[in-house]
Design a protein around this motif. Structure first.
Motif, PDB file in Angstrom:
ATOM      1  N   TYR A  78       1.038  -1.262   0.337  1.00 20.40           N
ATOM      2  CA  TYR A  78       0.019   0.383   0.061  1.00 20.40           C
ATOM      3  C   TYR A  78       0.994   1.539   0.237  1.00 20.40           C
ATOM      4  O   TYR A  78       0.393   2.209  -0.758  1.00 20.40           O
ATOM      5  CB  TYR A  78      -0.869   0.013   1.756  1.00 20.40           C
ATOM      6  N   GLN A  79       2.504   1.117   1.147  1.00 19.85           N
ATOM      7  CA  GLN A  79       2.364   2.361   0.425  1.00 19.85           C
ATOM      8  C   GLN A  79       3.959   2.751  -0.198  1.00 19.85           C
ATOM      9  O   GLN A  79       3.257   3.685  -0.659  1.00 19.85           O
ATOM     10  CB  GLN A  79       3.549   2.104   1.845  1.00 19.85           C
ATOM     11  N   ALA A 127       0.697   2.023  -4.378  1.00 22.19           N
ATOM     12  CA  ALA A 127      -0.801   2.667  -4.260  1.00 22.19           C
ATOM     13  C   ALA A 127      -0.909   3.460  -5.616  1.00 22.19           C
ATOM     14  O   ALA A 127      -1.703   3.599  -6.367  1.00 22.19           O
ATOM     15  CB  ALA A 127      -1.192   3.623  -3.210  1.00 22.19           C
ATOM     16  N   GLU A 128       0.801   4.220  -5.904  1.00 19.45           N
ATOM     17  CA  GLU A 128       0.250   4.987  -7.001  1.00 19.45           C
ATOM     18  C   GLU A 128       0.887   4.530  -8.504  1.00 19.45           C
ATOM     19  O   GLU A 128       0.212   5.544  -9.062  1.00 19.45           O
ATOM     20  CB  GLU A 128       1.188   6.768  -6.096  1.00 19.45           C
ATOM     21  N   ALA A 164      -0.518  -2.086  -6.081  1.00 14.41           N
ATOM     22  CA  ALA A 164      -1.702  -2.516  -5.331  1.00 14.41           C
ATOM     23  C   ALA A 164      -2.949  -3.498  -6.128  1.00 14.41           C
ATOM     24  O   ALA A 164      -3.027  -4.160  -5.594  1.00 14.41           O
ATOM     25  CB  ALA A 164      -1.768  -1.384  -3.771  1.00 14.41           C
ATOM     26  N   ASN A 165      -3.372  -2.381  -6.667  1.00  8.02           N
ATOM     27  CA  ASN A 165      -4.302  -3.222  -7.677  1.00  8.02           C
ATOM     28  C   ASN A 165      -4.823  -4.015  -7.917  1.00  8.02           C
ATOM     29  O   ASN A 165      -4.699  -5.677  -8.224  1.00  8.02           O
ATOM     30  CB  ASN A 165      -5.544  -2.301  -7.878  1.00  8.02           C
ATOM     31  N   ALA A 195      -3.469  -3.973   1.858  1.00  9.82           N
ATOM     32  CA  ALA A 195      -3.032  -2.923   0.589  1.00  9.82           C
ATOM     33  C   ALA A 195      -4.380  -2.682   0.175  1.00  9.82           C
ATOM     34  O   ALA A 195      -3.525  -1.388  -0.621  1.00  9.82           O
ATOM     35  CB  ALA A 195      -2.618  -5.069  -0.370  1.00  9.82           C
ATOM     36  N   GLU A 196      -4.853  -2.750  -0.219  1.00 12.70           N
ATOM     37  CA  GLU A 196      -6.458  -1.743  -0.562  1.00 12.70           C
ATOM     38  C   GLU A 196      -6.926  -0.818   0.208  1.00 12.70           C
ATOM     39  O   GLU A 196      -6.892  -0.110  -0.166  1.00 12.70           O
ATOM     40  CB  GLU A 196      -7.502  -3.116  -0.990  1.00 12.70           C
ATOM     41  N   ASN A 197      -6.748  -1.548   0.948  1.00  9.63           N
ATOM     42  CA  ASN A 197      -7.193   0.106   2.529  1.00  9.63           C
ATOM     43  C   ASN A 197      -6.293   0.703   2.789  1.00  9.63           C
ATOM     44  O   ASN A 197      -6.076   1.762   3.658  1.00  9.63           O
ATOM     45  CB  ASN A 197      -8.021  -0.392   3.084  1.00  9.63           C
ATOM     46  N   GLY A 198      -5.637   0.201   3.402  1.00  9.86           N
ATOM     47  CA  GLY A 198      -4.287   0.440   4.070  1.00  9.86           C
ATOM     48  C   GLY A 198      -4.141   1.026   6.045  1.00  9.86           C
ATOM     49  O   GLY A 198      -5.533   0.376   5.577  1.00  9.86           O
TER      50      GLY A 198
END
Length: 414
Positions: A25-26, A29-30, A34-35, A212-215
């Protein structure tokens, strides 16, 4: 793999899943990593749950038919059924009432800094499964093949009851079939042992994809609500255990210890269904006769969802608090009665607890859009609900067995 070793592997998988999910996630994500991670790794959890569901229908049918056929006459079945449903109704009432008391005591929805959805916002939830009349009609299968294909546990239970009573009435002529079904149940449990070796991988995948999806930030945002609910769930555990101890006496904590593995599995996968075969195995090791356990457990999966009961009353009042809507005690008690009835129709409905909550909110002029407040953390709350459902059903099975004089006094090795 021994029971203790599997428990340690599952715990380690949970910890590693949290760490892996946080890192992805960290740093991903960008970039979209993560997706992609969630879409591919979640397949592992889906495979595990599919393997478990593959086992449940033949296991429930075989064990229940054997149990009913060997239970005796119809009066014995009726007596066991009456005791079972009396216990389920009583524990549902305790769970709902405790949820109501705790949400009023802790006020998790007062003073929270959450983005409140507009009153007309759509939840995207279908409340079709809420209709009690349709649920009662749905209990009775039109095709046992279709019921098994869809894993409709309650329909399988109804057919197995008829089948078991008929087989039992035929005496020695049906004994060969009953023995074959008994062998089928043992084969299913053998398959379960093999499937459970995959459990740590599934747990790692389930936990890491959610993080990973929500943090972990979402846990901080909803910290007060989640902490209040988990404290309430732990109190419910204590109440259920103490009430069960009135019947089981000193053996209660032995059973709780034996149930730790199925409870942990249900918690880590957020699925009480995944723990069904293991729960059945553990209560039988504890001393519950198969003819009782094979009846109480599958019925409990539809009528004795203690964790889900508490969540329904807790979440409904939480939403009212967030919107600063005062509810009189009389209204809250009326809500309990409504939930007591409608919640019995949630088995097999996707996001079952959320469906019941959404339907109940509209009946008491509370904003249905409030369900959107808890959607983001529902998975984390579902973990606690699922674990509680498993614990409650395991203890219920032992209590009914004790009442029937069918609990072996021998204490199995843990």
């Amino acid at each position: 793999m021994t029971s203790k070793k599997l428990t340690h592997f599952i715990l380690a998988a949970m910890i590693l899943g949290i760490i892996a999910g946080y890192l992805i996630y960290q740093f991903g994500a960008e970039s979209g990593l993560a997706n992609q991670y969630v879409s591919y790794v979640s397949i592992l959890t889906d495979i595990f749950l599919r393997l478990i569901k593959m086992i449940i229908a033949p296991l429930v049918f075989a064990t229940l038919v054997v149990g009913i056929a060997r239970m005796g006459d119809a009066s014995t079945i009726g007596r066991v059924g009456l005791k079972t449903f009396s216990w389920f109704i009583a524990m549902s009432g305790v769970s709902l009432l405790l949820g109501l008391l705790m949400v009023n005591l802790l006020d998790p929805g007062v003073g929270v800094n959450l983005p409140i959805p507009e009153l007309g916002a759509s939840t995207g939830l279908s409340k079709g499964g809420f209709n009690l009349a349709q649920f009662i009609q749905h209990i009775f299968p039109t095709s046992i093949v279709d019921s098994m294909a869809k894993n409709e546990i309650l329909q399988i239970v109804v057919f197995a009851l008829f089948f078991g009573v008929a087989a039992g009435s035929m005496g020695p002529r049906a004994e060969e079939l009953v023995r074959n079904l008994d062998m089928l149940s043992h084969i299913m449990l053998k398959i379960t042992t093999a499937v459970m070796k995959f459990a740590p991988v599934a747990v790692f995948a389930a936990v890491s994809t959610v993080i990973a999806e929500n943090g972990v930030g979402i846990l901080m945002t909803y910290g007060k609500f989640m902490l209040s609910f988990y404290c309430s769930i732990l109190l419910l555990w204590l109440v259920i255990i103490l009430i069960s101890a009135l019947v089981l006496k000193g053996r209660t904590f032995q059973l709780v210890s034996m149930l730790r593995q199925p409870v942990l599995l249900a918690f880590s996968t957020a699925s009480s269904e995944a723990a069904y075969p293991m729960t059945l195995e553990q209560v039988e090791r504890f001393g519950c006769k198969n003819k009782i356990a094979s009846f109480v457990l599958p019925v409990g999966y539809s009528f004795n969802l203690d964790g889900s009961m508490m969540y329904c009353s807790f979440a409904a009042l939480f939403i009212a608090q967030v919107y600063s809507i005062e509810m009189e005690i009389s209204q809250q008690l009326m809500m309990l009665l409504v939930l007591m009835i409608t919640s019995k129709g949630i088995a097999g409905v996707p996001r079952a607890s959320l469906v019941v909550i959404a339907a109940t909110l509209t009946q008491f002029n509370l904003p249905e859009a409030g369900v959107l407040l808890i959607l983001g953390v529902d998975h984390f709350l579902d973990m606690a609900r699922s674990a509680t459902n498993v614990l409650g059903n395991g203890l219920a099975t032992a209590v009914i067995s004790k009442w029937e004089g069918e609990l072996d006094p021998h204490q199995s090795n843990l």
